[in-house]
Design a protein around this motif. Sequence first.
Motif: not given
Length: 147
Positions: A19-27, A31-36, A75-81
């Motif tokens: 999550c803190t990586s500057p090249d963080r991608d959406e997938p 995955r981090c959202a699910v784990l959280t 804070t970055p969280v997944p989009k509603a869709e």
Amino acid sequence: MPHPSSSVWDHHIEDCAVCTSPDRDEPALLRCAVLTVLQHGVFMVEDDIPLAEILSDGGHCLRGLASSLGGDETTPVPKAEQWPWVDAELRLAVARAAGLDAVSTLDARIDGVLATAARRTPRRQADLLERAAEQFAQQHAPASRTP
């Protein structure tokens, strides 16, 4: 779903190399959202929030974590869709932790496994969520980068 009083998501963001990586991608973010949600779900079942609600409202849970006291609306969280995907992954992770060797979220046995899990005591549900978080983290651990 009630808003949590602590900012678990922000804590995760601070500690997560993906999550803190500057090249963080959406997938990776998903995955981090699910784990959280799995990790925070342990506390939610202990607060008498039904397992079914946790597994079907992951996106709202993440939004609540981001906007809780000490949280940050940016804070970055997944989009509603993307919330349905998060919810499907949550269901699959918990079903796998309960012993189902499902290969997809379309496995017809998942509903039965989750219904059985929902009838467990809160402590056993928390244990199941902890196991799901551990398995999910192992399954989706980022590859180590060696020069």
